[in-house]
Design a protein around this motif. Sequence first.
Motif: not given
Length: 124
Positions: A49-78
Amino acid sequence: QVQLVESGGGLVQPGGSLRLSCAASGRTFSSYAMGWFRRAPGKEREFVAAISWSGGNTYYADSVKGRFTISRDNAKNTVYLQMNSLKPEDTARYYCAARLDYGLGFSEYEYDYWGQGTQVTVSS
């Protein structure tokens, strides 16, 4: 330089859930895109999975789509990877990576920094 430290891996039964975390330090976290990859025993490292700098765009491998979620918290650097409905074939070492670019990256060659990884084992 960017330092990345993953956590949250472990042993889980099929159908269970885990949340991986990746803590970043060194450069302004919000200036780069992030990704998760994994490597199963005897296999090549693969994109998850991948996520853009703002978190506004994400992309997943077909094998995990619908099961995995990528997210980020820029205030926590995580960056996080929420993994639900886990399957034995999800067993792998999971790595987070940082890309010194705002946009998504889909190949490991597009990433500049890597963590040491955290092991996820899905087994009954």
